[in-house]
Design an enzyme around this catalytic site. Structure first.
Site, mmCIF file in Angstrom:
data_model
loop_
_atom_site.group_PDB
_atom_site.id
_atom_site.type_symbol
_atom_site.label_atom_id
_atom_site.label_comp_id
_atom_site.label_asym_id
_atom_site.label_seq_id
_atom_site.Cartn_x
_atom_site.Cartn_y
_atom_site.Cartn_z
ATOM 1 N N ASN A 12 0.869 -1.180 0.000
ATOM 2 C CA ASN A 12 0.000 0.000 0.000
ATOM 3 C C ASN A 12 0.901 1.223 0.000
ATOM 4 O OD1 ASN A 12 -1.753 2.082 0.544
ATOM 5 N ND2 ASN A 12 -2.166 1.461 2.667
ATOM 6 N N TRP A 13 0.980 1.876 -1.151
ATOM 7 C CA TRP A 13 1.912 3.004 -1.268
ATOM 8 C C TRP A 13 1.375 4.289 -0.662
ATOM 9 C CZ3 TRP A 13 4.007 2.485 -7.000
ATOM 10 C CH2 TRP A 13 4.787 1.325 -7.092
ATOM 11 N N LYS A 14 0.122 4.291 -0.284
ATOM 12 C CA LYS A 14 -0.479 5.509 0.281
ATOM 13 C C LYS A 14 -0.246 6.675 -0.696
ATOM 14 C CE LYS A 14 0.130 3.374 4.726
ATOM 15 N NZ LYS A 14 0.147 3.520 6.176
ATOM 16 N N HIS A 99 -9.386 1.469 4.972
ATOM 17 C CA HIS A 99 -8.055 1.578 5.586
ATOM 18 C C HIS A 99 -8.122 2.535 6.774
ATOM 19 C CE1 HIS A 99 -3.911 2.818 6.216
ATOM 20 N NE2 HIS A 99 -3.607 1.618 5.753
ATOM 21 N N GLU A 101 -6.385 4.947 7.693
ATOM 22 C CA GLU A 101 -6.269 6.392 7.404
ATOM 23 C C GLU A 101 -7.551 6.943 6.797
ATOM 24 O OE1 GLU A 101 -2.595 5.820 5.337
ATOM 25 O OE2 GLU A 101 -1.736 5.231 7.258
ATOM 26 N N GLU A 171 -5.271 -4.671 10.587
ATOM 27 C CA GLU A 171 -4.200 -3.691 10.763
ATOM 28 C C GLU A 171 -4.466 -2.888 12.029
ATOM 29 O OE1 GLU A 171 -2.198 -2.658 6.759
ATOM 30 O OE2 GLU A 171 -3.987 -1.430 6.932
ATOM 31 N N GLY A 177 2.675 2.355 10.668
ATOM 32 C CA GLY A 177 3.642 3.438 10.518
ATOM 33 C C GLY A 177 4.399 3.781 11.789
ATOM 34 N N SER A 217 3.588 -1.999 10.273
ATOM 35 C CA SER A 217 5.026 -2.074 10.503
ATOM 36 C C SER A 217 5.651 -3.409 10.090
ATOM 37 C CB SER A 217 5.353 -1.731 11.961
ATOM 38 O OG SER A 217 4.999 -0.372 12.230
ATOM 39 N N GLY A 238 2.912 -1.097 4.224
ATOM 40 C CA GLY A 238 2.898 0.317 3.863
ATOM 41 C C GLY A 238 4.298 0.812 3.559
ATOM 42 N N GLY A 239 4.911 1.493 4.538
ATOM 43 C CA GLY A 239 6.213 2.135 4.332
ATOM 44 C C GLY A 239 7.254 1.246 3.668
HETATM 45 P P1 PGA Z 1 2.977 0.437 7.557
HETATM 46 O O1 PGA Z 1 1.476 0.647 6.985
HETATM 47 O O2 PGA Z 1 3.488 -0.846 6.951
HETATM 48 O O3 PGA Z 1 3.738 1.642 7.075
HETATM 49 O O4 PGA Z 1 2.859 0.340 9.033
HETATM 50 C C1 PGA Z 1 0.614 -0.432 6.782
HETATM 51 C C2 PGA Z 1 -0.674 0.044 6.179
HETATM 52 O O5 PGA Z 1 -1.132 1.146 6.542
HETATM 53 O O6 PGA Z 1 -1.283 -0.643 5.333
#
Ligand code: PGA
Length: 259
Positions: A12-14, A99, A101, A171, A177, A217, A238-239
């Protein structure tokens, strides 16, 4: 191993990587991560980069694509929104829904999530339903209550056949994050709770076939142990999915050959 429970590893590149950075990512990622038949890989770039990703994945049908969000209406006067049908046309097979966010930064409700899950199926997209508790909810012993509330709301009114076609991503908000991942045992416990409820909604067979991914994470260093946890069928990253080398390491992690 049922094909649907093939481990799914998703990035997930956000709000990162425009079209040029997307092309560069795939240029570097593809040689580092040869196609594998024992897992499914999916990428969720920003919608404006989806066609660049599709172009780069044309010679790699194993690299599947999705969008990070859709609106539930098929078209119309909804400035800034994106329909499932448009995403499908541009190369998406999946969409994230709900998600953390979206829920916590943009105020999406459980009911919005329900509509988006239904709209995804209408558009022939596979919804990846994201859910998870906040830190204060975990501290208050409400993990189970929160994730079951989110799951029940999202599948309410959904035909059993569609429930069986879902992907779920657990999640925990406190792990996203932050560098602090859930332990494999925490993830396994939450996934087991979700799978039991999925069986109540759609039957044992469906529940067994629905992949439940862990996210929060995930890094190359913890991917293998998280994937080894009971009931963890994949990872939503994500990251650490932004770096082609690091994500290739995650994508090539050892996976369980059962489902
Ligand atoms: P993260 O994000 O790996 O940066 O913790 C995961 C996500 O939000 O899908």
């Amino acid at each position: 191993m049922t094909p649907l429970r093939r481990p799914v590893i998703a990035g997930n590149w956000k709000m990162n990587k425009g079209p040029a950075a997307t092309r560069e990512f795939f240029r570097q990622f593809k040689p580092r991560c040869p196609a594998r038949t024992d897992r499914t890989l999916a990428f969720f770039p920003p919608a404006v980069s989806l066609m660049a990703a599709a172009e780069m994945a044309r010679d790699r049908p194993d690299l599947l694509l999705g969008v990070q969000n859709i609106y539930w209406k098929p078209e119309g006067a909804f400035t800034g929104e994106l329909s499932g049908a448009m995403a499908r046309e541009a190369g998406a097979r999946f969409t994230l829904v709900g998600h953390s966010e979206r829920r916590h930064v943009f105020g999406e409700s459980d009911d919005d999530v329900r509509r988006k899950v239904a709209a995804a199926f209408e558009a022939d997209l596979v919804p990846v339903l994201c859910l998870g508790e906040k830190l204060e909810e975990r501290k208050a012993g409400q993990v189970e209550a929160v994730i079951l509330r989110q799951l029940d709301a999202a599948v309410s009114g959904l035909p059993e056949a569609h429930i069986a076609g879902l992907l779920i991503a657990y999640e925990p908000v406190w792990a996203i994050g932050t560098g602090v991942n859930a332990t494999p045992a925490d993830a396994a416990a939450a996934h087991a709770v979700l799978r039991r409820r999925l069986a109540e909604h759609a039957g044992e067979d469906a529940a067994r076939s629905i992949p439940i991914l862990y996210g929060g994470s995930v890094k190359p260093e913890n991917a293998t142990e998280l994937l080894a946890a009971a009931d963890v069928d994949g990872l939503l990253v994500g990251g650490a999915s932004l770096d082609p080398g690091g994500f290739a390491r995650i994508a090539l992690s050892e996976v369980r050959a059962s489902g």
